[in-house]
Design a protein around this motif. Structure first.
Motif, PDB file in Angstrom:
ATOM      1  N   ALA A 299      -6.279  -0.150   1.993  1.00 10.86           N
ATOM      2  CA  ALA A 299      -6.127  -0.417   3.424  1.00 10.86           C
ATOM      3  C   ALA A 299      -7.408  -1.021   3.968  1.00 10.86           C
ATOM      4  N   PRO A 300      -7.459  -2.343   4.128  1.00 12.38           N
ATOM      5  CA  PRO A 300      -8.667  -2.966   4.635  1.00 12.38           C
ATOM      6  C   PRO A 300      -9.006  -2.551   6.050  1.00 12.38           C
ATOM      7  N   THR A 301      -8.006  -2.127   6.832  1.00 12.03           N
ATOM      8  CA  THR A 301      -8.278  -1.724   8.212  1.00 12.03           C
ATOM      9  C   THR A 301      -9.164  -0.478   8.267  1.00 12.03           C
TER      10      THR A 301
ATOM     11  N   LEU B   4      -7.632   8.375  -1.658  1.00 14.64           N
ATOM     12  CA  LEU B   4      -8.385   7.284  -2.271  1.00 14.64           C
ATOM     13  C   LEU B   4      -7.518   6.040  -2.401  1.00 14.64           C
ATOM     14  N   VAL B   5      -6.224   6.240  -2.668  1.00 19.47           N
ATOM     15  CA  VAL B   5      -5.299   5.107  -2.738  1.00 19.47           C
ATOM     16  C   VAL B   5      -5.218   4.420  -1.386  1.00 19.47           C
TER      17      VAL B   5
ATOM     18  N   PHE C 161       2.645   6.850  -6.525  1.00 21.11           N
ATOM     19  CA  PHE C 161       1.653   7.830  -6.980  1.00 21.11           C
ATOM     20  C   PHE C 161       2.159   9.243  -6.724  1.00 21.11           C
ATOM     21  N   PHE C 162       2.739   9.453  -5.541  1.00 19.71           N
ATOM     22  CA  PHE C 162       3.292  10.762  -5.196  1.00 19.71           C
ATOM     23  C   PHE C 162       4.441  11.142  -6.126  1.00 19.71           C
ATOM     24  N   LEU C 163       5.390  10.217  -6.316  1.00 24.93           N
ATOM     25  CA  LEU C 163       6.563  10.509  -7.139  1.00 24.93           C
ATOM     26  C   LEU C 163       6.184  10.835  -8.573  1.00 24.93           C
TER      27      LEU C 163
ATOM     28  N   THR D  78       0.827  -1.207   0.000  1.00 29.04           N
ATOM     29  CA  THR D  78       0.000   0.000   0.000  1.00 29.04           C
ATOM     30  C   THR D  78       0.860   1.256   0.000  1.00 29.04           C
ATOM     31  N   ILE D  79       1.899   1.261   0.825  1.00 32.79           N
ATOM     32  CA  ILE D  79       2.789   2.419   0.887  1.00 32.79           C
ATOM     33  C   ILE D  79       3.561   2.587  -0.415  1.00 32.79           C
ATOM     34  N   LEU D  80       3.971   1.481  -1.036  1.00 33.07           N
ATOM     35  CA  LEU D  80       4.650   1.551  -2.330  1.00 33.07           C
ATOM     36  C   LEU D  80       3.753   2.195  -3.387  1.00 33.07           C
ATOM     37  N   ILE D  81       2.491   1.792  -3.397  1.00 35.02           N
ATOM     38  CA  ILE D  81       1.551   2.381  -4.357  1.00 35.02           C
ATOM     39  C   ILE D  81       1.380   3.870  -4.100  1.00 35.02           C
TER      40      ILE D  81
END
Length: 314
Positions: free
Chosen positions: A291-293, A285-286, A243-245, A236-239
């Motif tokens: 993030a299922p939590t 939104l990403v 996205f940010f980069l 999730t953090i990689l995505i």
């Protein structure tokens, strides 16, 4: 107002609306989480600060761009414009700083126990909150240089036609002093943060790939294999960081083109405005999608509201 201004205005209005709603719900999620658990995980703490930074960008940059697109350029005073620029810079600085901290921390978290980072795995969570607070203080102080400098510098009306930006509340003419300050205080740190983000992302990809190879022999037709929580969080953090980069790089390239062109086109300036708003508006939104939590905790919160006698297990 012409049709092209209406199109740009509607796009930025959509981005601003989605961004405000998304960041509001994400901040509400972290507040509810803190209320029930009296603490936040380190990753959630970083994401909370990132969400706050993105909210500042949307409220300042989005509103000013909407007014520009719809022809309301005289709605805010000169002091209001400088304050809006100040908030934008603080939000942008904290956004890239928080993203860098998030990426590096997650790389440390999933690093092998036998690596040289074993000590950092236990020490890093203790200092993340302090480091984020220091970043806010630093950027609040450093970014105030530009509004003060620009307000003290009297820019004659005939010189305003030489500005290289068609944005409302733009910084106006720049000189050698301001360019040097900008390079030293913002460009160099942002380049350094970008390098750290790329390095930590690459490190995480390598670690996740090796982990996948190591657990492949466990996976069989009779035993279902599910990724570990750390692996799912890292993906999730990689995505999010990718996205940010992507949009940060595109925005930086377009900003450089606008700075070097004597008369940048109207479309170039407004496309840059749209791209610079993509991550603050859609980054949440990403997170919510991957993030299922988030959805699970929202369900628990709704159930608690419907069942007053329900108690959370401590």
């Amino acid at each position: 107002m012409d049709s092209r201004g209406l199109i740009i205005g509607m796009i930025i209005l959509l981005q601003t609306t989605v961004g405000i709603l998304g960041n509001f719900f994400l901040l509400s999620h972290y507040l509810i989480l803190y209320y029930h658990e009296c603490s936040l995980k380190t990753t959630d703490l970083i994401l909370k600060h990132l969400t706050m930074a993105n909210t500042l960008i949307i409220l300042s940059k989005g509103v000013s761009h909407i007014m520009t697109a719809f022809g309301l350029k005289e709605f805010i005073s000169e002091i209001g414009c400088r304050f809006s620029l100040y908030v934008q810079r603080v939000g942008r600085s904290m956004s890239i700083g928080s993203t860098c901290i998030l990426s590096v921390f997650q790389a440390i978290t999933i690093s092998p126990r036998s690596s040289d980072w074993k000590g950092l795995k236990t020490k890093a969570p203790k200092y993340i909150g302090l480091f984020l607070s220091l970043c806010w203080i630093l950027y609040l102080i450093v970014n105030i240089i530009f509004p003060i400098y620009l307000l003290n510098k009297k820019v004659k009306s005939q010189n305003m036609t030489k500005a290289k930006s068609f944005e409302y509340c733009s910084p106006g003419d720049r000189d050698g002093i301001m360019d040097s300050l900008y390079m030293a205080l913002f460009v160099f740190p942002e380049v350094l943060f970008s390098v750290l983000i790329l390095w930590s992302n690459g490190f995480m990809v390598v670690i996740l790939y090796r982990h996948k190879k190591q657990v492949q022999h466990i996976h069989s037709t009779n035993v279902s294999f599910r990724a570990s929580p750390e692996s799912r969080a890292s993906c999730t953090i990689l995505i999010l960081v990718s996205f940010f980069l992507t949009f940060y790089t595109l925005s930086s390239i377009l900003n450089a083109c606008i700075a070097f062109l004597n008369s940048p086109s109207w479309w170039l300036v407004n496309i840059n405005n749209i791209i610079s708003m993509c991550f603050p508006s859609f980054g949440t939104l990403v997170l919510m999608n991957n993030a299922p939590t988030f959805s699970r905790f929202c369900f628990i919160w709704i159930r608690n509201k419907k069942s007053p006698n329900f108690k959370v297990a401590m």
